[in-house]
Scaffold this motif. Structure first.
Motif, mmCIF file in Angstrom:
data_model
loop_
_atom_site.group_PDB
_atom_site.id
_atom_site.type_symbol
_atom_site.label_atom_id
_atom_site.label_comp_id
_atom_site.label_asym_id
_atom_site.label_seq_id
_atom_site.Cartn_x
_atom_site.Cartn_y
_atom_site.Cartn_z
ATOM 1 N N ALA A 296 8.054 -4.974 2.050
ATOM 2 C CA ALA A 296 6.893 -4.436 1.340
ATOM 3 C C ALA A 296 6.065 -3.558 2.271
ATOM 4 C CB ALA A 296 6.031 -5.571 0.779
ATOM 5 N N TRP A 297 5.553 -2.482 1.699
ATOM 6 C CA TRP A 297 4.554 -1.647 2.373
ATOM 7 C C TRP A 297 3.438 -1.380 1.376
ATOM 8 C CZ3 TRP A 297 2.475 3.237 1.407
ATOM 9 C CH2 TRP A 297 1.652 3.772 2.431
ATOM 10 N N ARG A 298 2.214 -1.565 1.814
ATOM 11 C CA ARG A 298 1.070 -1.448 0.911
ATOM 12 C C ARG A 298 -0.058 -0.658 1.571
ATOM 13 N NH1 ARG A 298 -3.698 -4.299 -0.151
ATOM 14 N NH2 ARG A 298 -4.264 -4.482 -2.361
ATOM 15 N N PHE A 299 -0.490 0.380 0.873
ATOM 16 C CA PHE A 299 -1.673 1.139 1.273
ATOM 17 C C PHE A 299 -2.786 0.765 0.303
ATOM 18 C CE2 PHE A 299 -4.189 5.107 0.523
ATOM 19 C CZ PHE A 299 -4.866 5.118 1.742
ATOM 20 N N ALA A 300 -3.922 0.327 0.834
ATOM 21 C CA ALA A 300 -4.984 -0.222 -0.010
ATOM 22 C C ALA A 300 -5.642 0.808 -0.911
ATOM 23 C CB ALA A 300 -6.051 -0.878 0.869
ATOM 24 N N GLY A 301 -5.526 2.095 -0.566
ATOM 25 C CA GLY A 301 -6.125 3.139 -1.396
ATOM 26 C C GLY A 301 -7.561 3.436 -1.010
ATOM 27 N N ASP A 304 -11.685 5.822 -5.999
ATOM 28 C CA ASP A 304 -11.736 6.967 -6.923
ATOM 29 C C ASP A 304 -11.041 8.199 -6.347
ATOM 30 O OD1 ASP A 304 -13.210 5.522 -8.840
ATOM 31 O OD2 ASP A 304 -15.069 5.912 -7.753
ATOM 32 N N SER A 305 -9.817 8.021 -5.869
ATOM 33 C CA SER A 305 -9.066 9.119 -5.274
ATOM 34 C C SER A 305 -7.689 9.223 -5.909
ATOM 35 C CB SER A 305 -8.917 8.915 -3.758
ATOM 36 O OG SER A 305 -8.029 9.868 -3.205
ATOM 37 N N GLY A 306 -7.333 10.426 -6.372
ATOM 38 C CA GLY A 306 -5.989 10.655 -6.876
ATOM 39 C C GLY A 306 -5.011 10.945 -5.765
ATOM 40 N N GLU A 307 -5.514 11.523 -4.665
ATOM 41 C CA GLU A 307 -4.648 11.847 -3.541
ATOM 42 C C GLU A 307 -4.380 10.639 -2.652
ATOM 43 O OE1 GLU A 307 -6.323 15.142 -1.472
ATOM 44 O OE2 GLU A 307 -6.058 16.535 -3.133
ATOM 45 N N HIS A 308 -5.240 9.635 -2.740
ATOM 46 C CA HIS A 308 -5.063 8.430 -1.929
ATOM 47 C C HIS A 308 -5.196 7.187 -2.805
ATOM 48 C CE1 HIS A 308 -6.587 11.596 0.861
ATOM 49 N NE2 HIS A 308 -5.616 11.117 1.615
ATOM 50 N N PRO A 309 -4.296 7.013 -3.770
ATOM 51 C CA PRO A 309 -4.342 5.815 -4.615
ATOM 52 C C PRO A 309 -3.809 4.607 -3.858
ATOM 53 C CG PRO A 309 -2.379 7.057 -5.105
ATOM 54 C CD PRO A 309 -3.139 7.863 -4.081
ATOM 55 N N LYS A 310 -3.969 3.437 -4.448
ATOM 56 C CA LYS A 310 -3.284 2.262 -3.905
ATOM 57 C C LYS A 310 -1.796 2.462 -4.134
ATOM 58 C CE LYS A 310 -3.313 -1.665 -6.149
ATOM 59 N NZ LYS A 310 -3.788 -2.937 -6.740
ATOM 60 N N ILE A 311 -0.995 2.228 -3.099
ATOM 61 C CA ILE A 311 0.454 2.408 -3.190
ATOM 62 C C ILE A 311 1.138 1.120 -2.748
ATOM 63 C CG2 ILE A 311 2.453 3.746 -2.424
ATOM 64 C CD1 ILE A 311 0.534 6.014 -1.693
ATOM 65 N N LEU A 312 2.062 0.648 -3.542
ATOM 66 C CA LEU A 312 2.849 -0.527 -3.193
ATOM 67 C C LEU A 312 4.321 -0.192 -3.363
ATOM 68 C CD1 LEU A 312 3.090 -3.531 -2.448
ATOM 69 C CD2 LEU A 312 2.922 -4.060 -4.898
ATOM 70 N N ILE A 313 5.077 -0.317 -2.284
ATOM 71 C CA ILE A 313 6.522 -0.103 -2.309
ATOM 72 C C ILE A 313 7.185 -1.406 -1.870
ATOM 73 C CG2 ILE A 313 8.461 1.254 -1.414
ATOM 74 C CD1 ILE A 313 6.414 3.446 -0.733
ATOM 75 N N THR A 314 8.120 -1.896 -2.664
ATOM 76 C CA THR A 314 8.788 -3.147 -2.328
ATOM 77 C C THR A 314 10.292 -3.001 -2.478
ATOM 78 O OG1 THR A 314 8.679 -4.039 -4.588
ATOM 79 C CG2 THR A 314 6.816 -4.503 -3.135
ATOM 80 N N MET A 315 11.004 -3.832 -1.733
ATOM 81 C CA MET A 315 12.451 -3.932 -1.864
ATOM 82 C C MET A 315 12.816 -5.394 -1.735
ATOM 83 S SD MET A 315 15.449 -1.840 0.201
ATOM 84 C CE MET A 315 15.610 -2.887 1.675
ATOM 85 N N GLU A 316 13.583 -5.910 -2.681
ATOM 86 C CA GLU A 316 14.011 -7.304 -2.669
ATOM 87 C C GLU A 316 15.522 -7.380 -2.744
ATOM 88 O OE1 GLU A 316 12.143 -9.305 -5.887
ATOM 89 O OE2 GLU A 316 10.108 -8.777 -5.268
#
Length: 344
Positions: A296-301, A304-316
């Protein structure tokens, strides 16, 4: 691969549930394809680029997009390819009649004779467009849904927005702006004119961020049993310190929340991806009957930003072949890039 209930519970806690205590302890495929390419690192397999919302990401070429969902400015966006077995005009007419029939079967609110309030045509919107305004809930006679169905060329698109019935015209104006900014994309086409593009499964919308943006996709079908998910969504308040992925994992281990699960950390660190500082966790989880790897990699965001939203990428995936899977994981993360600002 099916993950046991106890392992799934731990994964959901790490990725979704906020930490509220004990923090003191913490330290078709279809139109998405750009074409396959080989990463520069030796041994990394061919990858395929998929645009999702305002970002793009590469996944192994063997994997298939099994689901993509998106919402823009509160409007939900659903797309589909025209069937090749019948003429397009016939296909859209049949699809429209089916949806109207489904809506007509809903129970109207008390005191209302029918669910559908109004239907209308929208000349000049795409190649063909129709709309319906209807009651979407039988307990609320003051709430309505606008649904626009448009023939955008290579695909059909449904746009749905709901609000108060006495704001019917304002709702329609809002939804029409989204519909007019939408264009379908042909197979493999990522090169759009400069703009503020938000990419959907089969198209793109040329509108800047305003509010309520979400894009999510899931990929399956790798020979090693990988399942990859990505989600981007706007946030409306900044995250408290130590509520990130590393803090959550530490809390699970320290508090014993995931009782009966042995968690061994393979990676637990801050990692910058496409200029965004996020948390990376790679863990081995074992409940005594099954051992799985969780990436998992997670950016908290940013608020109120479209260019820097919360992003969650996971692989299981199931345990095993760790080095090969780490190499794939690194290639996926390193591929993430923004798609806003200019056409690509």
């Amino acid at each position: 691969m099916t993950i046991s209930a106890t392992l799934r519970r731990a994964l959901l806690f790490l990725l979704i549930t906020p930490i509220v205590t004990l923090l003191a302890c913490t330290s078709s495929e279809g139109t998405q394809k750009k074409g396959t390419h080989t990463a520069t690192d030796k041994g990394v397999p061919r990858m395929t680029t998929y645009p999702i919302g305002r970002f793009a990401i590469d996944v192994p070429a063997e994997m298939k997009l099994v689901h993509q969902w998106q919402r823009l400015r509160y409007a939900e966006i659903e797309e589909f390819a025209w069937p090749g077995s019948v003429p397009r005009a016939q296909a859209r007419d049949e699809a429209w009649k089916r949806r109207l029939a489904e809506i007509g079967k809903l129970t109207p609110p008390k005191g209302k004779e029918r669910v559908i309030i109004e239907t209308r045509e929208f000349p000049g919107l795409g190649d063909w467009a129709r709309g319906v305004f209807y009651y979407g809930a039988n307990w609320a006679d003051d709430e309505g849904y606008w649904l626009i169905f448009a023939d955008s060329g290579t695909s059909g698109v449904w746009l749905t927005y709901h609000g108060l019935t006495d704001a019917k015209q304002e709702m329609l104006t809002w939804l029409l702006e989204i519909a007019r900014s939408y264009q379908s994309r042909r197979f493999g086409d990522l090169k759009l004119p400069p703009g503020n593009w938000f990419y959907t499964e089969r198209g793109a919308i040329n509108l800047p961020y305003l509010e309520q943006e979400t894009a999510a996709a899931r990929f399956e079908g790798h020979p090693l049993g990988l399942e990859i998910d990505i989600e981007t969504t706007e946030i409306h308040k900044d995250e408290a310190e130590n509520h990130g992925l590393i803090g959550r994992t530490t809390a699970v281990i320290v508090t014993g929340y995931a009782a009966g699960i042995d968690i061994k950390r393979i990676r637990s660190r801050t990692r910058v991806v496409t200029g965004l500082k996020g948390d990376e966790e790679v863990d081995r989880m074992d409940d005594g009957t099954r051992s799985v790897l969780s990436f998992a990699w997670r950016f908290a965001g940013r608020k109120d930003s479209g260019e820097h939203p919360k992003i969650l990428i996971t692989m299981e995936c199931a345990d095993g072949h760790l080095e090969e899977k780490l190499q794939i994981w690194d290639a996926v993360l390193n591929s993430l890039k923004p798609m806003y600002g200019t056409g690509r």
